[in-house]
Scaffold this active site. Structure first.
Site, PDB file in Angstrom:
ATOM      1  N   GLY A   4       0.763  -1.242   0.000  1.00 48.08           N
ATOM      2  CA  GLY A   4       0.000   0.000   0.000  1.00 48.08           C
ATOM      3  C   GLY A   4       0.789   1.283   0.000  1.00 48.08           C
ATOM      4  N   PRO A  16       4.513  -5.465  -0.818  1.00 50.77           N
ATOM      5  CA  PRO A  16       4.528  -4.282  -1.682  1.00 50.77           C
ATOM      6  C   PRO A  16       4.296  -4.668  -3.144  1.00 50.77           C
ATOM      7  CG  PRO A  16       6.773  -4.911  -1.177  1.00 50.77           C
ATOM      8  CD  PRO A  16       5.876  -5.866  -0.415  1.00 50.77           C
ATOM      9  N   GLY A  17       3.546  -3.863  -3.858  1.00 46.02           N
ATOM     10  CA  GLY A  17       3.323  -4.100  -5.278  1.00 46.02           C
ATOM     11  C   GLY A  17       3.715  -2.865  -6.060  1.00 46.02           C
ATOM     12  N   ARG A  18       2.841  -1.866  -5.980  1.00 42.16           N
ATOM     13  CA  ARG A  18       3.047  -0.616  -6.720  1.00 42.16           C
ATOM     14  C   ARG A  18       4.433  -0.010  -6.468  1.00 42.16           C
ATOM     15  NH1 ARG A  18      -1.263   2.670  -8.111  1.00 42.16           N
ATOM     16  NH2 ARG A  18      -2.492   1.599  -6.533  1.00 42.16           N
ATOM     17  N   ARG A  31      -6.289   2.874 -15.561  1.00 37.64           N
ATOM     18  CA  ARG A  31      -6.239   3.638 -14.310  1.00 37.64           C
ATOM     19  C   ARG A  31      -6.859   5.044 -14.418  1.00 37.64           C
ATOM     20  NH1 ARG A  31      -2.128   5.007 -12.009  1.00 37.64           N
ATOM     21  NH2 ARG A  31      -2.937   4.685  -9.924  1.00 37.64           N
ATOM     22  N   TYR A  45      -9.860   5.201 -11.875  1.00 36.83           N
ATOM     23  CA  TYR A  45      -9.593   5.889 -10.589  1.00 36.83           C
ATOM     24  C   TYR A  45      -9.266   7.367 -10.781  1.00 36.83           C
ATOM     25  CZ  TYR A  45      -7.813   1.036  -9.721  1.00 36.83           C
ATOM     26  OH  TYR A  45      -7.607  -0.317  -9.645  1.00 36.83           O
ATOM     27  N   CYS A  80     -14.870   3.871 -28.069  1.00 37.71           N
ATOM     28  CA  CYS A  80     -16.112   4.634 -28.117  1.00 37.71           C
ATOM     29  C   CYS A  80     -16.690   4.832 -26.725  1.00 37.71           C
ATOM     30  CB  CYS A  80     -17.131   3.911 -28.993  1.00 37.71           C
ATOM     31  SG  CYS A  80     -16.410   3.397 -30.543  1.00 37.71           S
ATOM     32  N   TYR A  85      -0.471  -2.134 -12.076  1.00 34.82           N
ATOM     33  CA  TYR A  85      -1.900  -2.070 -12.375  1.00 34.82           C
ATOM     34  C   TYR A  85      -2.154  -1.513 -13.773  1.00 34.82           C
ATOM     35  CZ  TYR A  85      -1.741  -2.906  -7.409  1.00 34.82           C
ATOM     36  OH  TYR A  85      -1.445  -3.445  -6.188  1.00 34.82           O
TER      37      TYR A  85
HETATM   38  C1  LIG Z   1      -3.190  -5.089  -3.750  1.00 35.31           C
HETATM   39  C2  LIG Z   1      -2.647  -5.686  -2.518  1.00 35.31           C
HETATM   40  C3  LIG Z   1      -1.316  -5.446  -2.141  1.00 35.31           C
HETATM   41  C4  LIG Z   1      -0.394  -4.535  -2.900  1.00 35.31           C
HETATM   42  O1  LIG Z   1      -0.754  -3.191  -2.790  1.00 35.31           O
HETATM   43  P1  LIG Z   1       0.212  -2.072  -3.372  1.00 35.31           P
HETATM   44  O2  LIG Z   1      -0.518  -0.821  -3.151  1.00 35.31           O
HETATM   45  O3  LIG Z   1       0.426  -2.368  -4.804  1.00 35.31           O
HETATM   46  O4  LIG Z   1       1.482  -2.136  -2.587  1.00 35.31           O
HETATM   47  C5  LIG Z   1      -0.847  -6.092  -1.014  1.00 35.31           C
HETATM   48  N1  LIG Z   1      -1.646  -6.922  -0.286  1.00 35.31           N
HETATM   49  C6  LIG Z   1      -2.917  -7.165  -0.614  1.00 35.31           C
HETATM   50  C7  LIG Z   1      -3.726  -8.074   0.217  1.00 35.31           C
HETATM   51  C8  LIG Z   1      -3.468  -6.555  -1.741  1.00 35.31           C
HETATM   52  O5  LIG Z   1      -4.746  -6.789  -2.061  1.00 35.31           O
END
Ligand SMILES: *Cc1c(COP(=O)(O)O)cnc(C)c1O
Length: 424
Positions: free
Chosen positions: A239, A279-281, A317, A321, A347, A376
């Site tokens: 997050g 962590p992802g983003r 995105r 969002y 369209c 994403y």
């Molecule tokens: C989406 C998600 C993440 C990753 O969130 P980021 O904002 O990309 O870091 C981590 N844990 C869970 C359970 C998620 O659903």
């Protein structure tokens, strides 16, 4: 920080010329930088030093097998939210002992696959899910290691569609009922309580919501231990936001991982738990761009439109969002900036990437790059308007590799049939 920069006026991914790449692979396409991916994993891990957490990269942010392999090489594990993602992580060689499984709607088939693989932890989000998991595990003579995802009822700020930690959100079990739920889990055969989990949302731009959520779960860890549960792991989710270059946010870039880690050191280190992060983003967001070609410059009544060959099906995105992506001409020829609305060919009025965006004069045939599109982006793409999924390219120093090719229209149509009827 990322490794996309201009050389002689042309945007490069590391030492790969994006103009030349566009000529070779065709537009639109995603391009990721390996050095940036490696750097982000390294910075995140280094922030925690000797706490040595399990960094379980959130596969849903960018699930390309080559990206997952690179994560595995950097020592990361994986946080998966479906059987498909589990399969990807295993296919990329991520050890099962570094995989956690999150999500509110795991099916029994997915649970069985994860048990067969021997994953590290199930993040369970409801009592009914716990019952199902217990049943599936007992049928196999297995024991599922579980943590409950706690809903700490804090507001994470940011966009409502990606906030997950409020009481009204669908995620987790209410923190107020956690003791009761852990007591029930302790009585459930086929599962073993191993930890506590929390994840409050995405693109979080301040430390404050994390602090409130983590204090709440740290207190819960102490309470659960006093109740006699063995709490060995604490999964603090993902997050942490990234800078997208919004001008209105100039003063408010998200916290640096060092400050985030400092907060966690204060709150969680005294607990003596194995920390897990998802962590992802933060890892992939700024490690990717979407390169698109300008099809037409259209003079509207009141404004100028750039109609580009990428669309909301490639990068949703902005439409979903209201997300902001910085836009850069791939070749900067100078000239006084002027405002453009940048839109795709689909369209729908929502097929728009940017409004009144100041760019140096752009002509038909020019390339533009949507920055910070590594997270994403490709994963949320669809084939809407029968537009093929676009290629993903990985740049590493002066080399590139196509890590997902563009399917042909024939391949896209291949799963469809005129009806050959059967009776159910
Ligand atoms: C989406 C998600 C993440 C990753 O969130 P980021 O904002 O990309 O870091 C981590 N844990 C869970 C359970 C998620 O659903």
């Amino acid at each position: 920080m990322h490794h996309f920069a201009r050389r002689d006026g042309v945007l490069h991914a590391e030492a790969v010329d994006l103009e030349r790449l566009a000529a070779l692979v065709g537009t639109p396409f995603y391009c990721y930088s390996a050095a940036t991916l490696r750097r982000h994993v390294g910075v995140f891990r280094a922030a925690f030093g000797d706490l040595d957490p399990l960094v379980a990269y959130s596969v849903k942010a960018n699930s390309n097998l080559a990206v997952l392999s690179l994560m595995r090489e950097e020592g990361a594990g994986a946080d998966v939210v479906s059987g498909g993602e589990l399969r990807r992580a295993l296919e990329a060689g991520v050890p099962a002992g570094k995989i956690v499984f999150s999500g509110v709607g795991k099916t029994r088939e997915e649970m069985a696959a994860a048990l067969d693989a021997g994953i590290f932890q199930f993040n369970v989000e409801s009592e009914n899910e716990l019952s199902a998991l217990g049943e599936v595990a007992r049928a196999k003579g297995a024991i599922a290691p579980v943590a409950f995802r706690i809903n700490p009822d804090v507001s994470a700020g940011g966009h409502a569609k990606i906030s997950t930690g409020k009481a009204e959100d669908k995620f987790g079990v209410p923190w107020t009922r956690a003791r009761e739920i852990y007591a029930r889990a302790a009585e459930t055969d086929g599962v073993r309580i191993q930890g506590v989990d929390v994840h409050i949302g995405s693109q979080i731009a301040a430390l404050d919501p994390f602090e409130r959520a983590f204090n709440r779960v740290a207190e819960l860890v102490r309470t659960l231990r006093a109740d006699g549960h063995e709490i060995e792991t604490l999964d603090l989710g993902g997050g942490l936001g990234i800078p997208y270059g919004e001008p209105e946010n100039a003063a408010g870039d998200p916290p640096h991982p060092d400050d985030y880690a400092g907060l966690i050191r204060r709150i969680a280190a005294p607990l003596g738990v194995r920390l897990i992060f998802e962590p992802g983003r933060l890892i992939v967001g700024n490690a990717g761009v979407l390169v698109s070609r300008v099809l037409y410059v259209k003079e509207g009544e009141a404004k100028k439109f750039l109609i580009v060959d990428a669309a909301m099906n490639d990068l949703i995105r902005p439409a979903l969002y209201d997300a902001y992506h910085a836009v850069a001409p791939v070749r900067d020829c100078g000239g006084a900036p002027q405002p453009y609305d940048i839109v795709g060919p689909i369209c729908e009025t929502s097929d728009s990437f940017a409004r009144a965006r100041d760019l140096p004069p752009v002509n038909e045939g020019d390339l533009v790059a949507f920055m910070s599109a590594g997270a994403y982006g490709a994963v949320q793409a669809s084939q809407y308007n029968t537009r093929p999924l676009i290629p993903e390219v990985l740049a590493d120093k002066d080399r590139f590799a196509i890590i997902r090719r563009r399917p042909s229209i024939d391949e896209m149509l291949d799963c469809e049939r005129n009806p050959v009827w059967s009776k159910a």
